[in-house]
Design a protein around this motif. Structure first.
Motif, PDB file in Angstrom:
ATOM      1  N   UNK A  35      45.895   2.131  49.032  1.00 27.02           N
ATOM      2  CA  UNK A  35      46.895   2.379  50.016  1.00 27.02           C
ATOM      3  C   UNK A  35      45.797   3.125  51.224  1.00 27.02           C
ATOM      4  N   UNK A  36      44.982   3.946  50.737  1.00 30.12           N
ATOM      5  CA  UNK A  36      44.151   4.600  51.922  1.00 30.12           C
ATOM      6  C   UNK A  36      43.382   3.649  52.821  1.00 30.12           C
ATOM      7  N   UNK A  37      42.600   2.749  52.031  1.00 33.48           N
ATOM      8  CA  UNK A  37      41.751   1.824  52.302  1.00 33.48           C
ATOM      9  C   UNK A  37      42.579   0.956  53.531  1.00 33.48           C
TER      10      UNK A  37
ATOM     11  N   UNK B 206      39.382  -0.483  45.665  1.00 33.74           N
ATOM     12  CA  UNK B 206      40.084   0.080  44.731  1.00 33.74           C
ATOM     13  C   UNK B 206      39.544   0.049  43.317  1.00 33.74           C
ATOM     14  N   UNK B 207      38.928  -0.952  43.042  1.00 34.96           N
ATOM     15  CA  UNK B 207      38.410  -1.446  41.766  1.00 34.96           C
ATOM     16  C   UNK B 207      37.086  -0.545  41.662  1.00 34.96           C
ATOM     17  N   UNK B 208      36.313  -0.300  42.583  1.00 34.47           N
ATOM     18  CA  UNK B 208      35.214   0.533  42.449  1.00 34.47           C
ATOM     19  C   UNK B 208      35.793   2.023  42.217  1.00 34.47           C
TER      20      UNK B 208
ATOM     21  N   UNK C 132      47.798  10.940  44.848  1.00 32.24           N
ATOM     22  CA  UNK C 132      47.625  11.236  43.418  1.00 32.24           C
ATOM     23  C   UNK C 132      46.452  10.546  42.985  1.00 32.24           C
ATOM     24  N   UNK C 133      45.616  11.139  42.074  1.00 38.29           N
ATOM     25  CA  UNK C 133      44.341  10.435  41.540  1.00 38.29           C
ATOM     26  C   UNK C 133      44.118  11.118  40.034  1.00 38.29           C
ATOM     27  N   UNK C 134      45.183  11.536  39.430  1.00 38.06           N
ATOM     28  CA  UNK C 134      44.905  12.008  38.323  1.00 38.06           C
ATOM     29  C   UNK C 134      44.505  11.113  37.048  1.00 38.06           C
ATOM     30  N   UNK C 135      44.966  10.101  37.169  1.00 42.50           N
ATOM     31  CA  UNK C 135      44.323   8.996  36.345  1.00 42.50           C
ATOM     32  C   UNK C 135      43.552   7.837  36.916  1.00 42.50           C
ATOM     33  N   UNK C 136      42.680   7.007  36.383  1.00 37.73           N
ATOM     34  CA  UNK C 136      42.069   6.045  36.985  1.00 37.73           C
ATOM     35  C   UNK C 136      42.955   4.883  37.737  1.00 37.73           C
ATOM     36  N   UNK C 137      44.200   4.674  37.197  1.00 38.39           N
ATOM     37  CA  UNK C 137      45.134   3.668  37.642  1.00 38.39           C
ATOM     38  C   UNK C 137      45.434   4.247  38.894  1.00 38.39           C
ATOM     39  N   UNK C 138      46.036   5.498  39.033  1.00 34.40           N
ATOM     40  CA  UNK C 138      46.606   6.242  40.239  1.00 34.40           C
ATOM     41  C   UNK C 138      45.506   6.277  41.276  1.00 34.40           C
ATOM     42  N   UNK C 139      44.221   6.800  41.107  1.00 35.25           N
ATOM     43  CA  UNK C 139      42.936   6.494  41.777  1.00 35.25           C
ATOM     44  C   UNK C 139      43.004   5.315  42.531  1.00 35.25           C
TER      45      UNK C 139
END
Length: 193
Positions: free
Chosen positions: A125-127, A173-175, A112-119
């Motif tokens: 997790x992906x990294x 994740x911050x970027x 999920x990446x609908x919000x900046x926090x989810x992204x």
């Protein structure tokens, strides 16, 4: 003769841009370890390429970067380049760059990446899964096959990279959070906008 569409031109430019980002990250001096695999900032570029470009374009950008290295451009940390770098103990990590960017992108595209926090959480997790677990597995395989290390020793030596790469996953994740906030239409993980 095929016509270059706006989307394909944009895709080509982002692939080339992230190959250039990898080259810039190679300007940061490496830290040499005694077993022949240096600590570099370039694994951050792998994570960013996967999260921001997606699996296909992330893979393409790192494959382009590795091709440039193979033909002799000194783009790796410490000014290294040439086909010989693929014969060193670090070869598993290098070859893994493109594959890991693809895996990170595929994971990011499914999270999920609908919000900046989810992204940001999805990028973390992906990294970690693609940029730490998967990339390190390929690096360990390279140490076993090329440096002829026993698997246990290669695994233990690889642990030296884990804390730094976890920190890079947090930075990624911050970027991604920043990009998701500033450019809400950016197709994180290659998702269609």
């Amino acid at each position: 003769m095929t016509t270059l569409t706006r989307n394909s031109a944009q895709s080509l430019s982002t692939v080339a841009l992230f190959a250039a980002v990898m080259a810039v990250l190679g300007l940061v001096p490496k830290i040499d370890l005694p077993f022949g695999v240096p600590i570099t900032l370039q694994s951050l570029g792998v994570m960013l390429a996967g999260c921001l470009l997606g699996g296909k374009r992330g893979f393409q950008s790192l494959a382009l970067f590795l091709l440039a290295v193979a033909v002799g451009l000194p783009l790796l940390s410490g000014g290294r380049g040439g086909i010989g770098v693929f014969m060193l103990p670090s070869a598993g990590y290098l070859i893994g760059y493109a594959l890991a960017a693809g895996v990170i992108g595929l994971l990011m595209g499914r999270l999920p990446s609908k919000t900046p926090k989810q992204a940001a959480l999805s990028a973390l997790v992906a990294s970690v899964l693609g940029g730490v677990v998967f990339l390190h597995a390929l690096g360990i395989a390279g140490l076993v096959l090329i440096a002829q290390m026993p698997l246990e020793k290669a695994f233990l030596l690889d642990l030296a990279f884990v804390p730094g790469d976890l920190a890079k996953a947090v930075l990624c994740a911050i970027v991604v959070h920043t990009v998701a906030k500033a450019l809400p239409d950016w197709p994180l993980g290659g998702k269609a906008a």
